[in-house]
Design a protein around this motif. Structure first.
Motif, PDB file in Angstrom:
ATOM      1  N   UNK A   1       0.828  -1.210   0.000  1.00 48.39           N
ATOM      2  CA  UNK A   1       0.000   0.000   0.000  1.00 48.39           C
ATOM      3  C   UNK A   1       0.864   1.262   0.000  1.00 48.39           C
ATOM      4  N   UNK A   2       2.047   1.186   0.596  1.00 48.80           N
ATOM      5  CA  UNK A   2       2.916   2.365   0.681  1.00 48.80           C
ATOM      6  C   UNK A   2       3.547   2.698  -0.660  1.00 48.80           C
ATOM      7  N   UNK A   3       3.874   1.683  -1.454  1.00 53.80           N
ATOM      8  CA  UNK A   3       4.630   1.903  -2.699  1.00 53.80           C
ATOM      9  C   UNK A   3       3.735   1.938  -3.928  1.00 53.80           C
ATOM     10  N   UNK A   4       2.759   1.034  -3.995  1.00 52.91           N
ATOM     11  CA  UNK A   4       2.005   0.848  -5.229  1.00 52.91           C
ATOM     12  C   UNK A   4       0.588   1.412  -5.147  1.00 52.91           C
ATOM     13  N   UNK A   5       0.065   1.758  -6.319  1.00 49.89           N
ATOM     14  CA  UNK A   5      -1.357   2.064  -6.422  1.00 49.89           C
ATOM     15  C   UNK A   5      -2.131   0.761  -6.212  1.00 49.89           C
ATOM     16  N   UNK A   6      -3.172   0.801  -5.410  1.00 52.83           N
ATOM     17  CA  UNK A   6      -3.945  -0.383  -5.071  1.00 52.83           C
ATOM     18  C   UNK A   6      -5.423  -0.081  -5.240  1.00 52.83           C
ATOM     19  N   UNK A   7      -6.284  -1.111  -5.189  1.00 54.71           N
ATOM     20  CA  UNK A   7      -7.722  -0.839  -5.251  1.00 54.71           C
ATOM     21  C   UNK A   7      -8.176   0.170  -4.196  1.00 54.71           C
ATOM     22  N   UNK A   8      -7.634   0.089  -3.004  1.00 50.91           N
ATOM     23  CA  UNK A   8      -8.011   1.030  -1.953  1.00 50.91           C
ATOM     24  C   UNK A   8      -7.662   2.461  -2.344  1.00 50.91           C
ATOM     25  N   UNK A   9      -6.441   2.676  -2.826  1.00 53.37           N
ATOM     26  CA  UNK A   9      -6.021   4.022  -3.218  1.00 53.37           C
ATOM     27  C   UNK A   9      -6.850   4.554  -4.382  1.00 53.37           C
TER      28      UNK A   9
END
Length: 292
Positions: free
Chosen positions: A188-196
């Motif tokens: 979550x810190x490095x990559x774009x995720x569904x949450x972001x």
């Protein structure tokens, strides 16, 4: 030679489309308990509209590639101070990072400059958030050419730029889902995720103009546009378009710009084109509120 390069540029998309359709079908089945009140799952007409827009975007992307390829080849051949080799792992890794930064810049431009938003808003017009929404793409990707143009000048071969950008978009397909919660914290810190990316599609005030990332969310963290997901977003535009007409969804905001420019003072016309969406001239912002 040219036909071989053209095939290489489009290969990632050719392999990805069947995977997209399979994932869409599986997600639709898993979310068959559709709740229209809170816009969960799939609504058939909305999904058909998104898929239709995706098919149209394939054509527009092909046109963009054809229109820019000659220009990028010229820039790379005659103006680039060096040529980065395309046969090494590090050059592809570097290219993916640089393309991702260019995507962030173009994406932010598309939200903060109205003429850019006029093209991009079609992608945000759905009040649902699923794999079909990922296919709801714009048909006029003109601004991307401006943000790609520095890449051949940096020495990246033009055909490799298109492949890297296609891979970037393929990655983004998989963040358009509500079936995946928050992932492992380092991810979550490095990559774009569904949450972001759910945050990015939210029309809630605290979520507006946040999380522009393509693959790496670190750009948002660096440039101050990151917002964590704290509650389920309200998806769609702040002013819902209320239509499934493809032409209105794609070009309706251009019509609105023309209307506003025609009715504006000369000193305000450029503001309606290049200021952020929702901008109004000072004399309209300061008008007294209606009474009664």
């Amino acid at each position: 030679m040219l036909s071989q390069i053209w095939h290489q540029m489009n290969t990632p998309l050719l392999y990805a489309v069947p995977v997209f359709l399979l994932c869409l079908a599986l997600e639709a089945v898993s979310l068959r308990d559709h709740d229209p009140e809170v816009r969960t799952g799939y609504m058939a007409r909305d999904a058909r509209t998104s898929v239709s827009m995706g098919l149209g975007s394939i054509v527009s992307t092909m046109v963009l590639k054809a229109a820019t390829l000659v220009l990028f080849v010229f820039l790379w051949t005659y103006l680039a101070p060096w040529h980065i080799p395309s046969g090494t792992w590090w050059s592809w890794l570097l290219l993916m990072v640089v393309v991702d930064l260019a995507y962030y810049g173009n994406h932010r431009f598309s939200h903060r400059v109205r003429i850019g938003w006029a093209a991009h808003q079609a992608h945000h017009s759905s009040e649902y958030y699923n794999f079909a929404t990922a296919l709801r793409q714009k048909w006029n990707p003109w601004s991307e050419a401006f943000f790609w143009a520095p890449l051949p000048l940096l020495g990246f071969q033009p055909w490799t730029i298109y492949i890297a950008f296609m891979c970037n978009l393929i990655y983004q397909f998989f963040v358009h889902t509500e079936t995946v919660g928050k992932l492992w914290r380092p991810v979550e810190f490095i990559f774009n995720t569904p949450s972001h990316h759910r945050v990015h599609h939210g029309s809630d005030p605290e979520y507006l103009d946040k999380n522009y990332a393509g693959i790496l969310i670190v750009w948002d963290r660096i440039f101050g546009t990151f917002e964590p997901e704290t509650h389920r977003p309200t998806y769609g535009l702040t002013k819902p378009v209320g239509t499934y007409n493809l032409l209105k969804l794609q070009y309706g905001e251009y019509v609105n710009i023309i209307r506003d420019v025609r009715g504006a003072r000369w000193s305000d016309k450029l503001g309606y084109i290049f200021a952020p969406p929702g901008w109004e001239p000072k004399h309209l912002r300061e008008r007294p509120a209606a009474v009664g």
